[in-house]
Design a protein around this motif. Structure first.
Motif, PDB file in Angstrom:
ATOM      1  N   TYR A 138       0.855  -1.189   0.000  1.00  0.00           N
ATOM      2  CA  TYR A 138       0.000   0.000   0.000  1.00  0.00           C
ATOM      3  C   TYR A 138       0.893   1.243   0.000  1.00  0.00           C
ATOM      4  CZ  TYR A 138      -4.008  -2.940   1.306  1.00  0.00           C
ATOM      5  OH  TYR A 138      -5.000  -3.891   1.325  1.00  0.00           O
ATOM      6  N   ARG A 139       0.432   2.293  -0.623  1.00  0.00           N
ATOM      7  CA  ARG A 139       1.155   3.560  -0.565  1.00  0.00           C
ATOM      8  C   ARG A 139       1.165   4.066   0.882  1.00  0.00           C
ATOM      9  NH1 ARG A 139       2.501   5.761  -5.308  1.00  0.00           N
ATOM     10  NH2 ARG A 139       1.481   4.975  -7.193  1.00  0.00           N
ATOM     11  N   ALA A 140       2.298   4.575   1.309  1.00  0.00           N
ATOM     12  CA  ALA A 140       2.408   5.039   2.696  1.00  0.00           C
ATOM     13  C   ALA A 140       1.437   6.189   2.971  1.00  0.00           C
ATOM     14  CB  ALA A 140       3.841   5.487   2.984  1.00  0.00           C
ATOM     15  N   SER A 141       1.254   7.070   1.991  1.00  0.00           N
ATOM     16  CA  SER A 141       0.327   8.194   2.185  1.00  0.00           C
ATOM     17  C   SER A 141      -1.107   7.701   2.308  1.00  0.00           C
ATOM     18  CB  SER A 141       0.445   9.181   1.025  1.00  0.00           C
ATOM     19  OG  SER A 141       0.200   8.529  -0.208  1.00  0.00           O
ATOM     20  N   PHE A 142      -1.476   6.689   1.507  1.00  0.00           N
ATOM     21  CA  PHE A 142      -2.828   6.126   1.594  1.00  0.00           C
ATOM     22  C   PHE A 142      -3.026   5.440   2.944  1.00  0.00           C
ATOM     23  CE2 PHE A 142      -5.710   2.492   1.185  1.00  0.00           C
ATOM     24  CZ  PHE A 142      -6.856   3.123   0.741  1.00  0.00           C
ATOM     25  N   ALA A 143      -2.013   4.688   3.400  1.00  0.00           N
ATOM     26  CA  ALA A 143      -2.109   4.012   4.693  1.00  0.00           C
ATOM     27  C   ALA A 143      -2.293   5.025   5.817  1.00  0.00           C
ATOM     28  CB  ALA A 143      -0.858   3.172   4.930  1.00  0.00           C
ATOM     29  N   THR A 402       3.368  11.124  14.436  1.00  0.00           N
ATOM     30  CA  THR A 402       3.643   9.784  14.957  1.00  0.00           C
ATOM     31  C   THR A 402       4.414   8.952  13.941  1.00  0.00           C
ATOM     32  OG1 THR A 402       1.576   9.885  16.228  1.00  0.00           O
ATOM     33  CG2 THR A 402       2.607   7.724  15.993  1.00  0.00           C
ATOM     34  N   LEU A 403       4.044   9.101  12.666  1.00  0.00           N
ATOM     35  CA  LEU A 403       4.701   8.338  11.600  1.00  0.00           C
ATOM     36  C   LEU A 403       6.150   8.784  11.416  1.00  0.00           C
ATOM     37  CD1 LEU A 403       4.232   6.182   9.421  1.00  0.00           C
ATOM     38  CD2 LEU A 403       3.493   8.015   7.884  1.00  0.00           C
ATOM     39  N   ASN A 404       6.358  10.100  11.431  1.00  0.00           N
ATOM     40  CA  ASN A 404       7.712  10.678  11.327  1.00  0.00           C
ATOM     41  C   ASN A 404       8.481  10.123  10.122  1.00  0.00           C
ATOM     42  OD1 ASN A 404       9.758  12.401  12.169  1.00  0.00           O
ATOM     43  ND2 ASN A 404      10.711  10.868  13.509  1.00  0.00           N
ATOM     44  N   ASP A 405       7.814  10.098   8.969  1.00  0.00           N
ATOM     45  CA  ASP A 405       8.419   9.615   7.730  1.00  0.00           C
ATOM     46  C   ASP A 405       8.612  10.810   6.787  1.00  0.00           C
ATOM     47  OD1 ASP A 405       9.155   8.470   5.351  1.00  0.00           O
ATOM     48  OD2 ASP A 405       7.582   6.936   5.346  1.00  0.00           O
ATOM     49  N   PRO A 406       9.867  11.159   6.474  1.00  0.00           N
ATOM     50  CA  PRO A 406      10.095  12.335   5.613  1.00  0.00           C
ATOM     51  C   PRO A 406       9.535  12.179   4.201  1.00  0.00           C
ATOM     52  CG  PRO A 406      12.136  11.097   5.962  1.00  0.00           C
ATOM     53  CD  PRO A 406      11.123  10.525   6.895  1.00  0.00           C
ATOM     54  N   ASN A 407       9.255  10.923   3.797  1.00  0.00           N
ATOM     55  CA  ASN A 407       8.720  10.678   2.453  1.00  0.00           C
ATOM     56  C   ASN A 407       7.206  10.866   2.372  1.00  0.00           C
ATOM     57  OD1 ASN A 407      11.268   9.951   1.339  1.00  0.00           O
ATOM     58  ND2 ASN A 407      11.083   7.930   2.317  1.00  0.00           N
ATOM     59  N   VAL A 408       6.562  11.041   3.527  1.00  0.00           N
ATOM     60  CA  VAL A 408       5.108  11.228   3.562  1.00  0.00           C
ATOM     61  C   VAL A 408       4.839  12.626   4.107  1.00  0.00           C
ATOM     62  CG1 VAL A 408       2.904  10.387   4.448  1.00  0.00           C
ATOM     63  CG2 VAL A 408       4.737   8.766   3.946  1.00  0.00           C
ATOM     64  N   THR A 409       4.300  13.499   3.267  1.00  0.00           N
ATOM     65  CA  THR A 409       4.043  14.883   3.686  1.00  0.00           C
ATOM     66  C   THR A 409       2.634  15.025   4.245  1.00  0.00           C
ATOM     67  OG1 THR A 409       3.183  15.549   1.521  1.00  0.00           O
ATOM     68  CG2 THR A 409       5.569  15.696   1.849  1.00  0.00           C
ATOM     69  N   VAL A 410       2.429  16.110   4.964  1.00  0.00           N
ATOM     70  CA  VAL A 410       1.091  16.403   5.498  1.00  0.00           C
ATOM     71  C   VAL A 410       0.091  16.561   4.355  1.00  0.00           C
ATOM     72  CG1 VAL A 410      -0.280  18.091   6.780  1.00  0.00           C
ATOM     73  CG2 VAL A 410       1.991  17.488   7.581  1.00  0.00           C
ATOM     74  N   GLU A 411       0.520  17.197   3.276  1.00  0.00           N
ATOM     75  CA  GLU A 411      -0.373  17.409   2.123  1.00  0.00           C
ATOM     76  C   GLU A 411      -0.843  16.086   1.531  1.00  0.00           C
ATOM     77  OE1 GLU A 411       2.562  18.844   2.549  1.00  0.00           O
ATOM     78  OE2 GLU A 411       2.013  20.951   2.889  1.00  0.00           O
ATOM     79  N   GLN A 412       0.058  15.092   1.471  1.00  0.00           N
ATOM     80  CA  GLN A 412      -0.313  13.777   0.934  1.00  0.00           C
ATOM     81  C   GLN A 412      -1.352  13.097   1.827  1.00  0.00           C
ATOM     82  OE1 GLN A 412       3.682  12.116   0.753  1.00  0.00           O
ATOM     83  NE2 GLN A 412       3.666  12.169  -1.488  1.00  0.00           N
ATOM     84  N   ILE A 413      -1.194  13.236   3.134  1.00  0.00           N
ATOM     85  CA  ILE A 413      -2.163  12.620   4.053  1.00  0.00           C
ATOM     86  C   ILE A 413      -3.510  13.327   3.951  1.00  0.00           C
ATOM     87  CG2 ILE A 413      -2.651  11.996   6.451  1.00  0.00           C
ATOM     88  CD1 ILE A 413       0.346  11.985   6.971  1.00  0.00           C
ATOM     89  N   PHE A 414      -3.498  14.655   3.857  1.00  0.00           N
ATOM     90  CA  PHE A 414      -4.759  15.384   3.669  1.00  0.00           C
ATOM     91  C   PHE A 414      -5.470  14.910   2.395  1.00  0.00           C
ATOM     92  CE2 PHE A 414      -3.385  18.977   6.571  1.00  0.00           C
ATOM     93  CZ  PHE A 414      -4.489  18.890   7.399  1.00  0.00           C
ATOM     94  N   ALA A 415      -4.709  14.713   1.321  1.00  0.00           N
ATOM     95  CA  ALA A 415      -5.302  14.247   0.056  1.00  0.00           C
ATOM     96  C   ALA A 415      -5.897  12.853   0.221  1.00  0.00           C
ATOM     97  CB  ALA A 415      -4.240  14.250  -1.040  1.00  0.00           C
TER      98      ALA A 415
END
Length: 442
Positions: A138-143, A402-415
């Motif tokens: 799964y994509r990290a942003s989707f997860a 909590t995730l603290n993953d530099p490859n996953v941005t806040v904008e990606q999670i909002f999307a």
């Protein structure tokens, strides 16, 4: 200047103070004090009313529900119940389309029934579900978006702290609010599941890094399997706790306060059996329970003081007259109110919105013949959407931090949370149009 004008100016001042960063409790107390002083022209009266409110605002047996349910949720969290629930859901649903996403929603639904706090769910399942979902393609942003989106179930499925706060502010039965939240909570969970499966089928690239490999892995039947005994060992304690608390409430055998006490005791037994309270964890749980409970009770005192100021200013009655003069039907009022809550959700946290709006809006809704339990569920649903909308979106920021993953941005999670917001809007509309979804079990 009329008292009504003063009242509106004070509400604007309150919102401004909160936006400037002043804590909501201090803002409510300051505005309430200032309002009573200006309207009555008597500073001694403002001090006396603050003194009376500080005692009478929480001098009720009912308020024991807050520390008890907070304690229950924290004990469950340290017992790794969230992780176990997710592992069982993963085993049962791994061959379903978007199985791990569905497992996250299922585990969040069960976890919500014993915590009542969305932020707790977001923090727990970020550590548990996101690594597992990314490992399965799964994509990290989707997860991360799935965890953030499904965590809002904690605010609607009883025992929810937001439902307790609303019940206190609107002076309605907290047990009744818990029961009213059951059907809408289940509708929301089912809506999330249907949405996840639909998105996975129609837009696999949005969900998986490699859709073909993910499909092959899902259909692989040779993976490790969890025995029935292991599943029961992981699931039975939480299932019994949920059955005990919600069953006792729904049957009328427990009052909300008694349900909180029984639930906290049951959670303590689970934590002791699992040996989860060593290394100073019990002391940490007690400190957190005290800190969270005191913060909520101070907020309720401040909100009660603010509500008294509004009554002195005559604001609720004046707004009710404006609503009736404007020809608003109950449904029209609910639509306007929901839009206001949604807009406020973009700039304020959920508790602040309840503390500011419910003392004003609940009397108006009651005057229009709207059931206050139904009104409360609409309020909480609309407030929940604010947990996922920028720029505030506290659930999204909790997951990101909590995730603290530099490859996953806040904008990606909002999307990634946008489909969840869409489902919540649909459920909000259904609950507004069909009051029975909230009142059928009452």
């Amino acid at each position: 200047m009329t008292t009504l004008t003063i009242g509106f100016l004070l509400i604007a001042l309150l919102v401004g103070l909160v936006l400037l960063g002043l804590q909501i409790a201090y803002a409510l107390l300051a505005v309430g004090f200032l309002g009573i002083w200006i309207i009555r022209g008597n500073i001694d009266l403002a001090f006396r009313m603050m003194e009376l409110t500080a005692y009478s605002g929480i001098a009720d047996y009912l308020f024991a529900t807050i520390p008890l349910f907070v304690l229950m949720g924290l004990l469950v969290s340290v017992s790794n119940v969230g992780r176990d629930t997710f592992e069982v859901a993963e085993e049962l649903l791994r061959r379903v389309l978007c199985g791990l996403g569905v497992a996250t929603v299922a585990a969040n639904t069960i976890f919500a029934a014993v915590t009542g706090v969305s932020i707790a769910s977001a923090a727990v399942f970020t550590r548990v579900a996101v690594p597992e979902m990314t490992r399965h393609g799964y994509r990290a942003s989707f997860a991360a978006g799935t965890v953030a989106g499904s965590s809002v179930l904690g605010m609607l499925i009883p025992p929810s702290l937001l439902l307790i706060i609303y019940g206190v502010l609107a002076e309605v039965s907290i047990g009744g609010m818990f029961i009213a939240g059951l059907i809408p909570g289940m509708l929301l969970a089912v809506g999330f599941v249907v949405m996840l499966m639909g998105v996975s089928a129609l837009f696999p690239g949005f969900v998986y890094t490699d859709p073909a490999a993910a499909r092959a892995k899902r259909l692989d039947r040779d993976g490790p399997k969890m025995s029935l005994g292991s599943m029961l060992a992981k699931l039975v304690p939480i299932a019994l706790l949920v059955l005990l608390v919600l069953g006792g409430l729904y049957s009328g055998f427990f009052t909300p306060t008694e349900a909180g006490g029984i639930g906290a005791f049951g959670a303590l037994i689970i934590a002791l059996v699992r040996r989860s309270l060593g290394g100073g964890k019990m002391w940490q749980v007690m400190k957190q329970t005290g800190a969270i409970s005191v913060a909520i009770l101070v907020l309720l005192i401040a909100a009660s003081y603010y509500s008294r100021m509004l009554s002195i200013a005559g604001l609720p009655n004046a707004i009710a007259d404006l609503v009736q003069a404007g020809g608003f039907s109950p449904l029209g009022f609910l639509c306007v109110y929901s839009v206001v809550i949604l807009l406020m959700g973009m700039i304020l946290d959920s508790t602040s919105i309840l503390l500011i709006m419910v003392p004003i809006a609940a009397p108006i809704a009651q005057g229009l013949g709207i059931d206050l339990s139904h009104f409360g569920i609409i309020t909480v649903l609309a407030v929940e959407i604010g947990l996922l909308t920028p720029p505030f979106g506290i659930s999204v920021f909790t997951v990101h931090n909590t995730l603290n993953d530099p490859n996953v941005t806040v904008e990606q999670i909002f999307a990634a949370t946008l489909p969840f917001i869409g489902v919540m809007m649909v459920v909000l509309l259904v609950v507004a149009l069909v009051p029975g979804t909230a009142t059928a079990l009452l």
